[in-house]
Every structure is written in C-alpha cells, then in structure tokens.
Design an enzyme around this catalytic site. Structure first.
Site, short mmCIF file in Angstrom:
data_model
loop_
_atom_site.label_atom_id
_atom_site.label_comp_id
_atom_site.label_asym_id
_atom_site.label_seq_id
_atom_site.Cartn_x
_atom_site.Cartn_y
_atom_site.Cartn_z
N SER A 1 25.56 0.27 0.80
CA SER A 1 25.81 1.30 0.67
C SER A 1 25.64 1.76 2.37
O SER A 1 24.56 0.91 2.19
CB SER A 1 25.17 3.08 0.14
OG SER A 1 25.19 4.10 1.11
N ASP A 2 26.36 2.14 3.37
CA ASP A 2 26.05 2.77 4.59
C ASP A 2 25.11 3.29 4.90
O ASP A 2 24.69 4.24 3.60
CB ASP A 2 27.04 3.49 5.45
CG ASP A 2 27.07 3.33 6.71
OD1 ASP A 2 25.90 3.11 7.59
OD2 ASP A 2 27.99 3.72 7.64
N LYS A 3 23.98 4.27 5.58
CA LYS A 3 22.95 5.01 5.57
C LYS A 3 23.09 6.09 6.34
O LYS A 3 23.62 7.39 5.42
CB LYS A 3 22.05 4.30 6.30
CG LYS A 3 20.48 5.85 6.06
CD LYS A 3 19.70 4.85 6.75
CE LYS A 3 19.31 4.77 8.86
NZ LYS A 3 19.77 6.72 9.14
#
Length: 885
Positions: free
Chosen positions: A322-324
């Site tokens: 996942s991206d943040k």
C-alpha cells in the site's frame, strides 16, 4: 483569480459551444442487436449436443421429447440474452462511476471539469500522469514528454516543443490538422487525445474534441469486443471436458447395449438421457450472474472493477503493498512545525483546508518575521491553487503544495498577490524520481531560485557548511513524531542561462517544515482484518523512514521492534543477489525513501517468492508496478489517469479500508461460484448414476430425457441462479487466502460431489425400483421419482449454501432469492401436475400429501449425510492441525 493566463474561454462561451458541438466523447462501438445476442447463445458445445439429442428423439418418433428440448434451447437462449444485455448495462454504469477529469482555465480561474465537457478553445493544463483529454495545440510547456504509442506505435515518449507553423484556432470551428498535410500531425506542438503525459507540464488550447480528434477518427472505424474473464474460460473448458467425457461414455454404452442385443430405439433414448443429465446447461448463466453481482457489490463499497479477472483475483491476495498518502491517511496535509537554520522553532495552528490559524514562536522572543522567506519559498515553488466558494475552501493540485498556500494565508500573505509581485521566470515541476521542485522568480528585484523537497536531497544542493548535522537531527525528530518533513532552500542568481537545474548548487538552506496527514480512523481495524485473513500488509512510500515507521506502528502494520527498510538498503541488497533481496523484503513491512523502480522490484520479488500481490498507486511512476502486480489498485480521487488506466481496480474514495471490503466481496464471489458449480455438478452426477443404475439392473429408465431437462433447467435452473445472490457467510476474512493456482474442483469439492451424488442417485433409484417391485405402474413410479429428485434439489440447495457451516448455523432468510427459488421450483412442479398438456408431456400426475411427506423425509436424509460430512471434516482438520502443532 488574478493570475494572468493566455486567451481562454468564459464559462458562458464554453456552455454555448458544448451545446453547439456536443460532448467530448469518443464514438462508441455500436452495441450488438438483440437478435445478434440471441443467435450467439446457440454457439456452444452444450447446445450442439442437446440439438443432436433433439434430432435423434424426433427421428425415433419421440416428437414430444424433441419439441420440449427445442423449447428448452429457446428458453435458455432468452435467459442468456437477458443476462448479456444486463451485463452490458452494468458495465456502462460502472464506467460512469469513474469519470475522467481535466483542468481548464475559465474566467481566469483554474477549474476541474469532466473531460466530456471540454470544448474547442478551452485552455487546458497538462501535468505528468494526465491522459490528454482532447487534441491540443500547445502555447507553453516545461519539459513536456508525451507517450503517443497508442497512435504512432512508437514506445519512446515524444518531447514537445513550440514552433512556427502549427495551425491556429479559427474561431470556434473544429480544426486540428489539415487533412492534406501529412506532416501536420507530426508537429511537436500538438498533443493528441488518449495519449499520456509522462513528464513535465503544458498549457494549450483545445482544437478538436470527440470524434474529430485523431483517436476519434480511429475509434469510429474500430469495434470493441468484450473478452470473457479467465475464470469463466476455465469453467467453460471444464464443462467442455464433461461434454467430451459423456460423449465417450455414451459411445461405450451404445456399443455394449448393441452387443447385448438391446432395442436400437431404447439405446438412443438412453444416450439422450445421459447427455441431458450430464450437461450443466445453466452453469454459464449462473456464473455470469455471480460475477455481475460481485461487481455491483464491490461498487457499493467504493471498489470499481475494470477487469473481471480482478473479481476473482482480489479474493486471492496474500500481500497488499500500500501507498501511504491518501490511502492510509486522509490526504489533508497541514503544516504544524517550522524549524529554521538559526535553531528557532515555530508552531502552526489549524487543521486541514481550514485557513484559520496562526504561526507562533516556540521560544519567547522569537520573531515571526524570520519565517517570511520560508513562507515565500513555499508558495512560489508551488503549482497549486486555493480558492473560497460558498461551500468552503478548496485546493487544486498536490496537497503538499496546498498546505504551503494555507501556511502563507496564516502568515498573512495573499499567495496570488505574491505570485503576481514575484513573476515566475522558470520552473522545474515536481517529479517523484527527483524528490524536489524548483522555481526562479523575480524576488525583491533579484532573480532568486527557490527549491522545495526532501531534506536529504536539498542538503546535497546546499553549500558544504549548510549540510549541518543539526538540520538532519531536527528532521529526524519531526519524522519520529509521524510528521512528513520537507526542506526549503534558495539562491540568488544573476541570470538563468540554459537549464534551471544547472543552478541547483550552492543553495542556502532556509529551514524545514513538519506536516501531518492523519491516519484514516478506519485503517487500524482494516489492517487487523487483513491479518485475520492471512494477508500481509506493507507500506511503500517515498517519505522519511521515521515518518513511515511512526504511521505504520499507529496503523498496526509494524510493531515496536520492526524497523523501516530504506531505498538505499534495498539497492544494496539487490546488488547482492535475489536471496539477499528477498530476505531484506521479508524482514520488514515498512519501506521508505523508495523509488518507483524499487517499488516494482519489490513486487517482482514478492511474486517470485509465491505471494499473490495487490499493489496501490496513484502516479505515473506507479504504472509499472500496477501493471506488474497480480491486482493493480489505483486511486480514483487523486490518482493520475495513467495509474487508473494501468490498474485492474479503482478506489473511488482512495481508502485502504475499501480494499479490505473488496477482498471480502472477492472471496464471497468466488465462494458463490463454487456453490453454484457444486449444486449443478452433484445433481447432474446423481442423474447419471440414476441412468447407469437402470442399465446395470436392467430396469426401465427412471426418468425420461424430457423429465431430466425439466429437472435441470426449470426446477434446478431457478435455484442455481439464486445461489449467486448468497450474502457473505461472515468468516471470509478469517479464512486463509486461497492458493492462486488452486483448481475450483479441489479435494473438498470432489469429496462432497461424490458423496452427495451417490446418496441422491442411490436413494432415487432404490425408491424407483422399490415402487416397481411393489407393483406400482411404471409411469407413476417415474412421477414419484421425479418429485423426489425435485425435493432432493430443494434440500441440496440448502447444503450448497456453505462448504463448512452447518445449515443450522446460517440465517435462513439471509438469501430471499434462494427461498423464492426453492418455493418457485416446488410450486412450478406441483402446478405442472395439474396443468393440461404439460402434465401429459412430462407424464406427471398429482400426488397425495402422504406421498409428498414420505418423499420429503427421504430427501431430508441428504441433509443428515452432508451435515455429518461437514462435522467430520471440521473435526478431522482440527485434529490434524493439533497433531501438526
């Protein structure tokens, strides 16, 4: 806004032109006519076999059988036509849920509009990651590179430039390139609809929209054919094998019975009965329904499926990268702390897009005036816009840039006035691989270069004495508190000769800011659900390691002992070989200061190590990882067009919790497909056994082909589709992820099919023979046996609702479609006993309540057997697990 833009349209002018020329949409392929869809339903091996069976019946004098088989084929085609038409409408509705947007200048303001509302003459802003919405003639650009492979076939991005000779806009006529000028379309000042901005920025006028664009001319001549999802193709392959197998079985039985001297007519009747029993006629329609329902359910939880494969694949995920920003966080950056090089520190109040707040010194005697240079640097090296409307404040552009505009407002500067007073002479837009942006402005009468970016990057550009340990310590302290840290620097130059990046050395470090982007409140629970579902979650970000680690711990992705792995550490491990790189990746769930290329390397290694990987992304540089992963998930709100085009799934709310809900629904869809297959195959196998037993024991056929067709398509055909509407059982996220290469017919399903088919087939034949031995007429014995099989189906559909859960632990009214299907199947069959003509064709007659009750009790034995198997399987697995541990 007071910013001066090139000549552009007003909102009223745009509205008039939209009304005159129509929307900016490409011509769509003409949908197939209903008659074409209807005819296509007959192109199937199932249909061919049934068609041959009807012909055989007709020539054997079984005209009623032949007529009924033909009638069933027509009914099946009608149902298939309705399903395909509904799927087409559902797909169109889902497309509308993810519209394409464009940034245009109207009334001297930057506004975000639906790309379909673009008109000739509109002034459009282009940034990296954008899918160009129309044919455009550039009037300015900065290092603009466009991927035009979809038009030219060339894979290399094209560098754009301005040059004399490009055609100009003539009034409000649509004129892109002179058709007689073959070289016109190759001019570097033109950008074409459908192509993608890979780098840089641009500003240009729309010169053609819709079907008048270059891609529009191509699209008008090209049809679009929808491909079937791989799951459906695999099931069709499986059913083909069933067809070939039963044809082989029929051939063997045909030879055996002929050798035995049986009547040829009886042999053909037996062959037709076997063919009708074996073919799961309703399977493709039921699976299509299950996939369509899954897509709609996912859409309700903000997950839009672009590729039907993702309906199946999302439920198989074992790893989510996942991206943040914006996915795990709310994507509302707020600057909270300022640290200057003189060691003065300042706090900033306020939250989100609310500009209310102030800057105050942490130490007594601190002077706010010292902050001005940092504030000015932040708003000039900036591409965002901020405006107030009756609905409140809104920002357009990167949320980091918006945060600096809000900081300027809190300081007391009007960013538009400041930009006007400090005209821009050149810029380097932010690109993720650079980790900085720069702008040269006329500030206080001098050419001044302002740079904003990661602290580590800026310190390499500053004079040696500026690379102070104190700056790094301050940055680490803010990052450890979960704040995103950016530095700002400047340099005065006499002139800008050549490229601006050549001036990015010997800078003076101004200071740094710490900004917060709060964790979405629902994320910790979603992460916990992932762990429960045996899914590992990792954060891959370009942020500071301490910032990433603090947020990961808050979310539950990392524990207190886990450390973040940096891009530098990844590069070192990669150089040492795959084994070292694999150990490095599996040693942490937090990856910081990671480049887009390294993100793809991580995904490649995880897939090589056997994980089924879903990856999120929003930028042009995320496209390779999105394409490479098993499931690519793009952000619908802040994601670039190229990221959305590369992904299989789009989140309309950019929320990580929606991914988890999508995984749940993906598992529900796959489970429901297995339930449908189990119901149809096990009942079909029971019918085959019924026919084979009659051959083995030399009895008349327990059921005629006509009755078997009635059983398969009319009574069972209602219930199998209803199973596709089964809700979640509630334990989907507590189950281990399914191995991606696991066959639908795994050992558990094979075991259940054999047991249930054997029970149904044996009991039904035993009952039929018992009736014959008791002196009951053959027609009445068939009548009662057919009713028994219908009751078996009613009972068996309850067993099919779950592979593991007892029917007594399931909410009985959880699937109203299924209850309706059961009542409808039973009601239709009972009604057929009293319907003139139909009861004669099917050889039916009314039964007494006592007979119906007796048959229901016999059918209920199937529940006892299946419940016993579930209990045994549950205890066997528990005992095996305990022994293993």
């Amino acid at each position: 806004m007071s910013t001066a833009f090139p000549e552009h349209l007003t909102a009223d002018q745009a509205k008039q032109r939209l009304s005159k020329f129509g929307s900016n949409t490409l011509p769509e392929a003409k949908p197939p006519k209903l008659i074409g869809i209807f005819v296509r339903q007959f192109i199937s091996p199932f249909i061919y076999v049934l068609f041959v069976a009807a012909l055989v019946s007709f020539f054997l004098g079984q005209h009623i059988n032949a007529f009924f088989i033909f009638a069933v084929l027509i009914l099946n085609a009608v149902i298939g036509t309705i399903q395909e038409f509904s799927a087409e409408k559902a797909a169109s509705a889902l497309k509308e849920m993810v519209p394409s947007y464009a940034y245009v200048i109207r009334d001297n303001k930057v506004v975000k509009i639906n790309s379909a509302d673009l008109v000739v003459g509109d002034l459009v802003k282009l940034v990296s990651g954008d899918k160009i919405p129309a044919d455009i003639r550039l009037c300015s650009h900065d290092d603009l590179q466009v991927d035009e492979s979809m038009i030219t076939g060339e894979s290399m991005a094209v560098e754009k430039s301005l040059e004399p000779g490009c055609l100009v806009l003539e009034g409000d006529r649509q004129k892109a390139v002179n058709d007689t000028d073959d070289k016109g379309r190759d001019k570097p000042c033109f950008c074409y609809a459908g192509t993608v901005v890979m780098r840089g920025r641009g500003l240009g006028h729309v010169i053609a929209t819709g079907e008048n664009t270059e891609i529009g001319k191509i699209a008008s001549d090209v049809g679009h054919e929808q491909t079937k999802p791989p799951l459906l193709l695999r099931i069709e392959t499986f059913t083909l094998r069933i067809t070939y197998g039963i044809l082989l079985l029929i051939a063997l039985i045909f030879i055996i019975t002929l050798i035995r001297g049986d009547n040829l007519g009886s042999v053909f009747l037996l062959a037709v009965a076997l063919a009708v029993s074996a073919i799961p006629e309703g399977l493709p329609a039921a699976i299509t329904v299950a996939l369509a329902i899954g897509m709609r359910r996912m859409a309700r939880v903000k997950v839009i499926i672009r590729n039907l494969l993702a309906v199946e694949a999302l439920g198989s995920c074992t790893y989510i990268a996942s991206d943040k920003t914006g996915t795990l966080t709310v994507n509302e950056m707020t600057i909270k702390n300022i640290c200057l090089t003189d060691n003065s520190r300042y706090q900033v109040s306020g939250q989100g897009l609310n500009p209310e707040g102030e800057i105050s010194a942490c130490e007594q005697g601190g002077k706010i005036a010292r902050v001005e240079l940092l504030v000015v640097a932040g708003l000039l090296a900036n591409e965002a816009y901020l405006e107030q409307s009756p609905q409140g404040w809104s920002g357009q552009g990167d949320m980091v840039d918006v945060a600096f505009l809000l900081l300027a407002h809190k300081y007391g500067l009007d960013y538009q006035t400041t930009r006007k007073a400090c005209p821009e002479l050149g810029q380097i837009p932010y690109e993720s691989e650079n980790a900085y942006c720069a702008s040269v402005n006329l500030y206080r009468g001098k050419n001044t270069v302002f740079v904003k970016g990661s602290v580590e990057k800026l310190l390499t550009m500053c004079a040696p004495e500026q690379a102070m340990a104190g700056v790094t310590a301050q940055a680490n302290a803010l990052a450890a508190r979960g704040q995103r840290v950016l530095g700002l620097a400047y340099r005065q130059v006499d002139s800008i000769d050549g490229q601006l990046d050549q001036a990015l050395h010997g800078l003076t470090f101004i200071g740094l800011v710490g900004m917060i982007d709060p964790l979405r409140p629902e994320v910790p629970d979603a992460i916990a659900e992932c762990k429960q579902a045996d899914i590992n979650v990792a954060m891959i970000t370009g942020d500071h390691p301490d910032t990433a680690l603090a947020l990961a711990r808050e979310a539950g992705i990392a524990d207190r002992k886990m450390l973040a792995v940096t891009g530098e550490q990844l590069a070192q491990a990669y150089r040492q070989g795959k084994s070292s790189f694999s150990l490095c990746i599996h040693g942490s769930n937090v990856f910081a200061r990671v480049s887009p290329h390294q993100k793809k390397q991580i995904i490649d290694q995880l897939m090589h190590d056997g994980d089924f990987v879903a990856v999120t992304g929003d930028g042009v540089n995320d496209a390779p990882a999105l394409t490479q992963a098993h499931v690519g998930i793009a952000m619908g709100l802040r994601g670039t067009d190229v990221a959305r085009e590369s992904a299989d799934i789009i989140l309309t709310d950019d929320n990580f919790a929606s991914i988890v809900q999508g995984i749940r629904q993906g598992r529900v869809v796959y489970n429901n497909i297995r339930k449908v297959i189990f119901l149809l195959i096990s009942t079909g196998a029971a019918e085959i056994l019924l026919v084979l037993f009659s051959l083995l024991f030399s009895t008349p056929l327990p059921l005629f082909p006509l009755q078997l067709l009635w059983l398969n398509l009319v009574t069972n055909g209602i219930q199998d589709v209803a199973l596709a509407f089964e809700p979640a059982e509630g334990n989907e996220l507590r189950q281990q992820a399914r191995p991606p290469d696991e066959a639908i017919f795994n050992p558990l399903m094979i075991e259940r099919v054999l047991i249930n088919a054997l029970v149904m087939g044996t009991l039904a034949f035993s009952f039929f023979k018992w009736q014959l031995d008791a002196g009951v007429a053959e027609a009445q014995a068939r009548n009662l046996t057919l009713l028994l099989m219908v009751l078996f189906e009613n009972v068996h559909v309850l067993n099919s609702r779950s592979e593991h859960l007892s029917i007594f632990r399931q909410y009985f009214f959880g699937n109203k479609f299924l209850l309706f299907g059961m009542l409808a199947a039973q009601g239709i069959h009972i009604a057929a006993m009293y319907t003139p003509g139909l009861k004669d064709w099917l050889a039916l007659s009314p039964v007494t309540l006592q007979q119906w009750t007796m048959l229901l009790l016999i059918a209920s034995i199937l529940i006892v057997v299946d419940e016993g198997h579930k209990l045994y399987h549950k205890r066997f697995l528990s005992a095996s697990r305990e022994n293993f541990l």
